[in-house]
Write an enzyme that holds these catalytic residues in place. Structure first.
Site, short mmCIF file in Angstrom:
data_model
loop_
_atom_site.label_atom_id
_atom_site.label_comp_id
_atom_site.label_asym_id
_atom_site.label_seq_id
_atom_site.Cartn_x
_atom_site.Cartn_y
_atom_site.Cartn_z
N HIS A 57 42.13 25.29 22.72
CA HIS A 57 42.87 26.17 23.65
C HIS A 57 44.34 25.74 23.73
O HIS A 57 44.67 24.71 24.31
CB HIS A 57 42.25 26.11 25.06
N HIS A 59 48.75 27.32 23.50
CA HIS A 59 49.70 28.45 23.52
C HIS A 59 50.86 28.10 22.58
O HIS A 59 51.89 27.60 23.00
CB HIS A 59 50.21 28.72 24.94
N GLN A 152 48.51 38.31 28.57
CA GLN A 152 48.98 37.42 29.65
C GLN A 152 49.27 38.17 30.97
O GLN A 152 48.95 37.69 32.04
CB GLN A 152 50.27 36.72 29.18
N HIS A 210 40.81 33.45 29.22
CA HIS A 210 41.24 32.72 30.40
C HIS A 210 40.41 33.31 31.53
O HIS A 210 40.52 34.50 31.82
CB HIS A 210 42.71 32.95 30.68
N GLU A 213 40.98 31.12 36.37
CA GLU A 213 41.92 30.00 36.47
C GLU A 213 42.59 30.08 37.84
O GLU A 213 43.75 30.48 37.98
CB GLU A 213 42.97 30.04 35.35
N ASP A 309 46.17 23.11 25.91
CA ASP A 309 46.71 24.27 26.63
C ASP A 309 48.23 24.41 26.45
O ASP A 309 48.70 25.40 25.93
CB ASP A 309 46.33 24.21 28.12
FE FE2 Z 1 45.86 28.81 28.54
#
Ligand code: FE2
Length: 428
Positions: A57, A59, A152, A210, A213, A309
């Site tokens: 995971h 970005h 996102q 996701h 969270e 992450d």
């Molecule tokens: Fe993430």
């Protein structure tokens, strides 16, 4: 005659004094004292030899953008998302590719040879997707990069979120993402999970969302994700990333939820560094840790793997591409400090994450691809404690990175002249 033999290795499963013989890009033999010779021999001197670290995971489109266009002043997840929204219109393909390639260099030097990156699909221009697909192609000889179409700003909430995600998949993105807790309402979140699982089923793709969270114990999209996984026959192909709301949920509810997740064979991906940094921000004291229930999920047989992450981006100003830093934090936040528990944590950075990503030929068995990392540590527990030097990183039988052993010179009367931090095993 082999191309490469790594001698006298400790393996993560506790075996010691093992030689690993490689021909071309494959492991041919794993046994004590292999008699044959090889073009290249590495003496591991009783250090740990592991298959490479795998980050399930990340970005990659945001990494190394720290400070652009400004710092995250509150340090919260929501300001991070807003800040990324400010940066996004200014992104260029070249800059994205350049930062991602630099990150991959760092990753390789840390023995991290496979990464699953979420790629933001919120901007309909999809420059992020173009750039990450180019990076995937360019790093393929040394690093496996998987891509997730990640809405996102919300699948339904962003203006062209639905269309943009489909277009990203058409362009060749590997996995369907989502962010149900960021949709406008719980109901929209539930509907987004359903719609995204249907897309995955129709296209024959995995899912990695996701999910929840948040510290809100009533954020229960993971339940919908598990149920839709079963309904669409996606068992084993779906990952729930973060799942931080599970930290705050009612215990009785969780006692029903975890068996449902197990039935769905859900892959669980906590992100310890980011969870401990971003969750609990609305608490005064006591403050919640905000990481999902790692010990209980592992005990129920779920495949748990840890993600890095973020590294130096709008959400997290730290990080170094070192999965052992992630594991080090996991040991603390999950309070899993027993020897066997540390091995479980180490596995969550290696074999479990390889399973999450469905990596073929991964491992230390005969016939596996010869991807190996020699660490300046004896065993998984010591590796987690020291975050030691990666003495050699081997990809398909070739050494692609190496680091000199760490050692300090001492100038103290009557004391040794040097210190090797990896030589501090308890003297019983
Ligand atoms: Fe993430």
């Amino acid at each position: 005659m082999f191309d490469l033999i790594v001698r006298n290795a400790n393996l993560p499963d506790g075996r010691s004094g093992i030689d690993i013989a490689v021909r071309a890009d494959k492991i041919i033999e794993v046994a004590p004292r292999i008699a044959a010779t090889a073009g290249t021999e590495i003496d591991a001197t009783g250090r740990l030899v592991t298959p490479p670290f795998v980050d399930p995971h990340f970005h990659m489109d945001a990494t190394l953008s720290l400070g652009l266009p400004r710092m995250n002043r509150s340090g919260t997840l929501l300001e991070g998302i807003a800040l990324w929204g400010e940066l996004r219109p200014t992104l260029t393909r070249d800059a994205l590719v350049d930062r991602a390639l630099r990150y991959c260099d760092l990753a390789v030097s840390q023995g991290l040879l496979a990464v699953r990156t979420h790629v933001d699909t919120s901007d309909p221009a999809l420059v992020t997707v173009e750039a990450m697909l180019e990076v995937k192609h360019r790093v393929a000889p040394y690093l496996t990069l998987q891509t997730v179409a990640f809405p996102q700003d919300g699948y339904y909430r962003a203006e062209q979120g639905v269309k943009s995600l489909e277009r990203a998949l058409d362009m060749g993105v590997d996995i369907v993402g989502g962010i149900p807790h960021f949709e406008r309402t719980m109901e929209d979140g539930r509907l987004s999970v359903q719609a995204l699982c249907r897309i995955a089923a129709d296209r024959g793709l995995p899912v990695d969302m996701h999910c929840d969270e948040t510290d809100d114990p009533l954020s229960r999209h993971v339940e919908t994700l598990a149920a839709e996984t079963i309904r669409f026959g996606l068992q084993g192909r779906v990952a729930g990333s973060h799942l931080t709301s599970m930290h705050s949920m009612d215990n009785y509810y969780v006692s029903k939820l975890i068996p449902l997740m197990a039935e769905a064979q859900m892959n669980v991906i906590p992100n310890p560094l980011i969870n401990i940094m971003l969750q609990g921000r609305h608490d005064s004291y006591p403050k919640r840790r905000g990481m999902t229930r790692v010990r209980e999920l592992m005990a129920a047989g779920l495949n748990v793997s840890f993600g890095h992450d973020c590294v130096m981006d709008p959400w997290y100003s730290m990080g170094s591409g070192d999965m052992l830093e992630v594991g080090h934090m996991a040991v603390h936040v999950a309070q899993m400090a027993g020897i066997e528990e540390k091995t479980q944590i180490f596995n969550a950075l290696t074999v479990n994450s390889a399973k999450t990503m469905g990596l073929a030929g991964y491992g230390l068995d005969k016939g596996c691809t010869a991807d190996l990392v020699v660490l300046q540590a004896r065993d998984p527990a010591e590796a987690l404690r020291l975050k030691p030097a990666r003495l050699a990183v081997i990809k398909s039988g070739k050494i692609i990175a190496s680091t000199a052993p760490r050692s300090s010179t001492l100038n103290l009367p009557g004391r040794p002249t040097s210190v090797d931090a990896s030589d501090y095993a308890p003297r019983l």
